[in-house]
Design a protein around this motif. Structure first.
Motif, PDB file in Angstrom:
ATOM      1  N   GLU A 206     -25.209 -11.039  18.522  1.00 11.21           N
ATOM      2  CA  GLU A 206     -23.786 -10.741  18.410  1.00 11.21           C
ATOM      3  C   GLU A 206     -23.341 -10.666  16.947  1.00 11.21           C
ATOM      4  OE1 GLU A 206     -21.102 -10.454  21.447  1.00 11.21           O
ATOM      5  OE2 GLU A 206     -22.968  -9.326  21.214  1.00 11.21           O
ATOM      6  N   TYR A 207     -23.889 -11.524  16.100  1.00 16.36           N
ATOM      7  CA  TYR A 207     -23.534 -11.487  14.683  1.00 16.36           C
ATOM      8  C   TYR A 207     -23.945 -10.149  14.063  1.00 16.36           C
ATOM      9  CZ  TYR A 207     -22.151 -16.413  14.238  1.00 16.36           C
ATOM     10  OH  TYR A 207     -21.498 -17.612  14.332  1.00 16.36           O
ATOM     11  N   VAL A 208     -25.125  -9.671  14.433  1.00 15.71           N
ATOM     12  CA  VAL A 208     -25.574  -8.374  13.917  1.00 15.71           C
ATOM     13  C   VAL A 208     -24.678  -7.262  14.461  1.00 15.71           C
ATOM     14  CG1 VAL A 208     -27.466  -6.699  13.871  1.00 15.71           C
ATOM     15  CG2 VAL A 208     -27.965  -9.147  13.650  1.00 15.71           C
ATOM     16  N   ARG A 209     -24.337  -7.332  15.741  1.00  9.83           N
ATOM     17  CA  ARG A 209     -23.489  -6.296  16.344  1.00  9.83           C
ATOM     18  C   ARG A 209     -22.092  -6.297  15.725  1.00  9.83           C
ATOM     19  NH1 ARG A 209     -20.242  -5.331  20.965  1.00  9.83           N
ATOM     20  NH2 ARG A 209     -20.368  -7.503  21.621  1.00  9.83           N
ATOM     21  N   GLU A 210     -21.577  -7.480  15.408  1.00 10.74           N
ATOM     22  CA  GLU A 210     -20.261  -7.557  14.771  1.00 10.74           C
ATOM     23  C   GLU A 210     -20.243  -6.767  13.467  1.00 10.74           C
ATOM     24  OE1 GLU A 210     -17.187 -11.100  13.683  1.00 10.74           O
ATOM     25  OE2 GLU A 210     -19.185 -11.266  12.810  1.00 10.74           O
ATOM     26  N   LYS A 211     -21.275  -6.948  12.652  1.00 14.71           N
ATOM     27  CA  LYS A 211     -21.316  -6.240  11.369  1.00 14.71           C
ATOM     28  C   LYS A 211     -21.477  -4.742  11.582  1.00 14.71           C
ATOM     29  CE  LYS A 211     -20.855 -10.229   9.704  1.00 14.71           C
ATOM     30  NZ  LYS A 211     -19.463 -10.673   9.429  1.00 14.71           N
ATOM     31  N   ALA A 212     -22.253  -4.370  12.615  1.00 14.69           N
ATOM     32  CA  ALA A 212     -22.401  -2.947  12.924  1.00 14.69           C
ATOM     33  C   ALA A 212     -21.055  -2.352  13.349  1.00 14.69           C
ATOM     34  CB  ALA A 212     -23.445  -2.755  14.025  1.00 14.69           C
ATOM     35  N   LEU A 213     -20.291  -3.077  14.154  1.00 16.36           N
ATOM     36  CA  LEU A 213     -18.976  -2.600  14.584  1.00 16.36           C
ATOM     37  C   LEU A 213     -18.055  -2.363  13.386  1.00 16.36           C
ATOM     38  CD1 LEU A 213     -18.254  -4.922  17.654  1.00 16.36           C
ATOM     39  CD2 LEU A 213     -18.516  -2.442  17.718  1.00 16.36           C
ATOM     40  N   ASN A 214     -18.143  -3.264  12.415  1.00 16.50           N
ATOM     41  CA  ASN A 214     -17.244  -3.179  11.266  1.00 16.50           C
ATOM     42  C   ASN A 214     -17.659  -2.107  10.264  1.00 16.50           C
ATOM     43  OD1 ASN A 214     -15.697  -5.268  12.299  1.00 16.50           O
ATOM     44  ND2 ASN A 214     -16.829  -6.847  11.205  1.00 16.50           N
ATOM     45  N   VAL A 215     -18.945  -1.733  10.275  1.00 16.86           N
ATOM     46  CA  VAL A 215     -19.457  -0.768   9.296  1.00 16.86           C
ATOM     47  C   VAL A 215     -19.467   0.659   9.841  1.00 16.86           C
ATOM     48  CG1 VAL A 215     -21.529  -0.056   8.031  1.00 16.86           C
ATOM     49  CG2 VAL A 215     -20.840  -2.462   8.028  1.00 16.86           C
ATOM     50  N   LEU A 216     -19.784   0.804  11.132  1.00 14.19           N
ATOM     51  CA  LEU A 216     -19.987   2.133  11.699  1.00 14.19           C
ATOM     52  C   LEU A 216     -18.672   2.817  12.057  1.00 14.19           C
ATOM     53  CD1 LEU A 216     -23.064   1.261  13.913  1.00 14.19           C
ATOM     54  CD2 LEU A 216     -23.054   2.495  11.742  1.00 14.19           C
ATOM     55  N   ARG A 217     -18.754   4.120  12.339  1.00 13.76           N
ATOM     56  CA  ARG A 217     -17.552   4.910  12.590  1.00 13.76           C
ATOM     57  C   ARG A 217     -17.721   5.744  13.854  1.00 13.76           C
ATOM     58  NH1 ARG A 217     -20.710   7.768   9.031  1.00 13.76           N
ATOM     59  NH2 ARG A 217     -20.872  10.016   9.416  1.00 13.76           N
ATOM     60  N   GLU A 218     -16.655   6.449  14.193  1.00  9.90           N
ATOM     61  CA  GLU A 218     -16.641   7.410  15.289  1.00  9.90           C
ATOM     62  C   GLU A 218     -17.100   6.764  16.593  1.00  9.90           C
ATOM     63  OE1 GLU A 218     -18.927  10.619  13.685  1.00  9.90           O
ATOM     64  OE2 GLU A 218     -17.380  11.170  12.248  1.00  9.90           O
ATOM     65  N   GLU A 219     -17.954   7.448  17.352  1.00 10.90           N
ATOM     66  CA  GLU A 219     -18.308   6.952  18.689  1.00 10.90           C
ATOM     67  C   GLU A 219     -19.461   5.972  18.665  1.00 10.90           C
ATOM     68  OE1 GLU A 219     -21.544   9.896  18.060  1.00 10.90           O
ATOM     69  OE2 GLU A 219     -19.467   9.693  17.450  1.00 10.90           O
ATOM     70  N   GLY A 260     -31.037   4.729   3.934  1.00  8.18           N
ATOM     71  CA  GLY A 260     -31.048   3.396   4.540  1.00  8.18           C
ATOM     72  C   GLY A 260     -29.910   2.493   4.098  1.00  8.18           C
ATOM     73  N   ARG A 261     -28.870   3.084   3.465  1.00  9.82           N
ATOM     74  CA  ARG A 261     -27.789   2.264   2.915  1.00  9.82           C
ATOM     75  C   ARG A 261     -26.986   1.540   3.998  1.00  9.82           C
ATOM     76  NH1 ARG A 261     -25.299   6.778  -1.176  1.00  9.82           N
ATOM     77  NH2 ARG A 261     -27.132   7.040  -2.520  1.00  9.82           N
ATOM     78  N   THR A 262     -26.711   2.230   5.114  1.00 11.59           N
ATOM     79  CA  THR A 262     -25.846   1.631   6.139  1.00 11.59           C
ATOM     80  C   THR A 262     -26.519   0.447   6.809  1.00 11.59           C
ATOM     81  OG1 THR A 262     -24.827   3.794   6.543  1.00 11.59           O
ATOM     82  CG2 THR A 262     -24.487   2.087   8.209  1.00 11.59           C
ATOM     83  N   ILE A 263     -27.773   0.614   7.220  1.00 11.12           N
ATOM     84  CA  ILE A 263     -28.447  -0.506   7.878  1.00 11.12           C
ATOM     85  C   ILE A 263     -28.670  -1.660   6.903  1.00 11.12           C
ATOM     86  CG2 ILE A 263     -30.835   0.271   7.478  1.00 11.12           C
ATOM     87  CD1 ILE A 263     -31.412  -0.728  10.365  1.00 11.12           C
ATOM     88  N   LYS A 264     -28.843  -1.346   5.626  1.00 12.71           N
ATOM     89  CA  LYS A 264     -28.978  -2.405   4.626  1.00 12.71           C
ATOM     90  C   LYS A 264     -27.678  -3.203   4.521  1.00 12.71           C
ATOM     91  CE  LYS A 264     -30.189  -3.323  -0.198  1.00 12.71           C
ATOM     92  NZ  LYS A 264     -30.570  -2.728  -1.505  1.00 12.71           N
ATOM     93  N   GLN A 265     -26.533  -2.497   4.555  1.00 11.25           N
ATOM     94  CA  GLN A 265     -25.241  -3.175   4.496  1.00 11.25           C
ATOM     95  C   GLN A 265     -25.041  -4.057   5.729  1.00 11.25           C
ATOM     96  OE1 GLN A 265     -21.840  -0.548   4.188  1.00 11.25           O
ATOM     97  NE2 GLN A 265     -20.362  -2.236   4.324  1.00 11.25           N
ATOM     98  N   ILE A 266     -25.383  -3.518   6.911  1.00 16.69           N
ATOM     99  CA  ILE A 266     -25.266  -4.303   8.144  1.00 16.69           C
ATOM    100  C   ILE A 266     -26.120  -5.565   8.048  1.00 16.69           C
ATOM    101  CG2 ILE A 266     -25.792  -4.341  10.624  1.00 16.69           C
ATOM    102  CD1 ILE A 266     -25.175  -1.299  10.619  1.00 16.69           C
ATOM    103  N   GLY A 267     -27.350  -5.400   7.593  1.00 15.44           N
ATOM    104  CA  GLY A 267     -28.274  -6.525   7.490  1.00 15.44           C
ATOM    105  C   GLY A 267     -27.810  -7.576   6.491  1.00 15.44           C
ATOM    106  N   THR A 268     -27.307  -7.128   5.350  1.00 14.97           N
ATOM    107  CA  THR A 268     -26.848  -8.069   4.319  1.00 14.97           C
ATOM    108  C   THR A 268     -25.678  -8.904   4.816  1.00 14.97           C
ATOM    109  OG1 THR A 268     -27.570  -6.601   2.536  1.00 14.97           O
ATOM    110  CG2 THR A 268     -25.917  -8.264   1.984  1.00 14.97           C
ATOM    111  N   GLU A 269     -24.695  -8.240   5.469  1.00 15.05           N
ATOM    112  CA  GLU A 269     -23.519  -8.955   5.951  1.00 15.05           C
ATOM    113  C   GLU A 269     -23.866  -9.880   7.118  1.00 15.05           C
ATOM    114  OE1 GLU A 269     -20.272  -6.329   6.720  1.00 15.05           O
ATOM    115  OE2 GLU A 269     -20.344  -5.401   4.721  1.00 15.05           O
ATOM    116  N   ALA A 270     -24.759  -9.430   8.001  1.00 15.46           N
ATOM    117  CA  ALA A 270     -25.151 -10.264   9.142  1.00 15.46           C
ATOM    118  C   ALA A 270     -25.956 -11.470   8.677  1.00 15.46           C
ATOM    119  CB  ALA A 270     -25.965  -9.441  10.133  1.00 15.46           C
ATOM    120  N   ARG A 271     -26.792 -11.280   7.687  1.00 12.46           N
ATOM    121  CA  ARG A 271     -27.642 -12.378   7.205  1.00 12.46           C
ATOM    122  C   ARG A 271     -26.808 -13.557   6.727  1.00 12.46           C
ATOM    123  NH1 ARG A 271     -28.965 -13.520   2.287  1.00 12.46           N
ATOM    124  NH2 ARG A 271     -28.366 -11.450   1.515  1.00 12.46           N
ATOM    125  N   ARG A 272     -25.682 -13.288   6.079  1.00  7.92           N
ATOM    126  CA  ARG A 272     -24.826 -14.379   5.589  1.00  7.92           C
ATOM    127  C   ARG A 272     -24.339 -15.250   6.742  1.00  7.92           C
ATOM    128  NH1 ARG A 272     -21.651 -10.082   2.434  1.00  7.92           N
ATOM    129  NH2 ARG A 272     -22.887  -9.736   0.551  1.00  7.92           N
TER     130      ARG A 272
END
Length: 306
Positions: A206-219, A260-272
């Motif tokens: 869920e923590y990883v999904r939360e960061k994905a929700l906040n970073v990703l766009r559209e559908e 790979g910038r987007t997944i790196k951002q998701i990973g960095t924020e989720a890791r914290r």
């Protein structure tokens, strides 16, 4: 609150389950986190963030309150949403108290069919229910909430109606007092130091999904599911192997991002967040996989704990 607690202690423990329900994006997860005093549910500005009931435990003098953060109540359009709605109905039938949330900003423009539908479900449950009009801090004046209070008061026989802000805590403690008064006498369901019974692997996902929700766009956000494949402890680091599932190849490219910038951002924020949860240094191994039609695949949903 202390006066209530002293009376409770002299007559035995009050305990029970409180279902927190409402339409998508009314602030249920934010309220549960505020009431529990710790983050147990992920939050996002996007609707349908919560996909399965998450229980947060609050212990106080003479009481134990277990808040059940439910998915947003809505008309099912696929297997995932149908399961989410079933979970809402199950939570209503199994709860001792219900907290029904409305979004003040949405309600200020008039209650919609969705609001009335959820209110009918709650009113028809026969369970003691409290209404909370959330996000009142965003209204132009305090008086702006009065027509909303009148409108929601006509939808059922509520034990109480509160104007609150889950984000800044306005009126949340008076709301908690009202909840405690409605709890029946009962056992301590969970150890006193426990704040959630959600499995660690699902919390990590869920923590990883939360960061994905906040970073990703559209559908893409609604097409994202996260699965934890393994967790290993290696010397002074915990390695978490996670897979982000999407439904189409184009979505996979969006999740990865240029270079790979987007997944790196998701990973960095989720890791914290994961490091705060586990209290150790984390290496998060993230992959993206196309799993076509996963939202309608019952076996896949069960594997994810949905």
């Amino acid at each position: 609150m202390e006066e209530i607690a002293r009376g409770v202690e002299s007559n035995g423990l009050r305990s029970g389950f409180i279902a927190v329900v409402g339409r998508p994006n009314v602030g249920k997860s934010t309220l549960v986190n505020r009431l529990v005093g710790r983050k147990v549910s992920i939050t996002s500005s996007r609707p349908q963030t919560t996909r399965s009931p998450i229980r947060g435990v609050r212990n106080g003098p003479g009481y134990q309150a277990i808040f059940v953060d439910t998915p947003g109540s809505q008309k099912p359009r696929d297997t995932l949403r149908a399961r989410m709605q079933e979970q809402v109905l199950d939570s209503l039938s199994e709860s001792d108290v219900i907290l029904l949330l409305f979004d003040a900003m949405q309600a200020s423009e008039g209650l919609g069919r969705g609001d009335r539908y959820v209110a009918r479900l709650v009113a028809g449950s026969g369970t003691p229910s409290i209404v909370s009009i959330n996000k009142t801090d965003l209204l132009p004046t305090r008086e702006s909430a009065l027509p909303i209070v009148d409108a929601v008061s006509e939808l059922g026989e509520w034990a109480d109606v509160f104007q609150i802000s889950a984000s800044n805590g306005t009126n949340v403690e008076p709301l908690m007092e009202s909840v405690v008064e409605l709890l029946p006498r009962g056992p301590r369901y969970f150890p006193e130091g426990m704040v959630t019974d959600y499995p660690e692997s699902l919390i990590l996902a869920e923590y990883v999904r939360e960061k994905a929700l906040n970073v990703l766009r559209e559908e893409v956000p609604h097409a994202v599911a996260v699965e934890i494949e393994d967790v290993e402890t290696k010397q002074n680091v915990t390695v978490v192997y996670a897979v982000i599932h999407v439904e189409r190849a184009t979505q996979r490219m969006i999740v990865l991002g240029k270079g790979g910038r987007t997944i790196k951002q998701i990973g960095t924020e989720a890791r914290r967040d994961v490091e705060r949860l586990l209290g150790t240094r984390i290496y998060l191994d993230l992959k993206v996989k196309v799993s076509q039609g996963w939202r309608s695949d019952r076996k896949f949903l069960e594997r994810l704990g949905l």
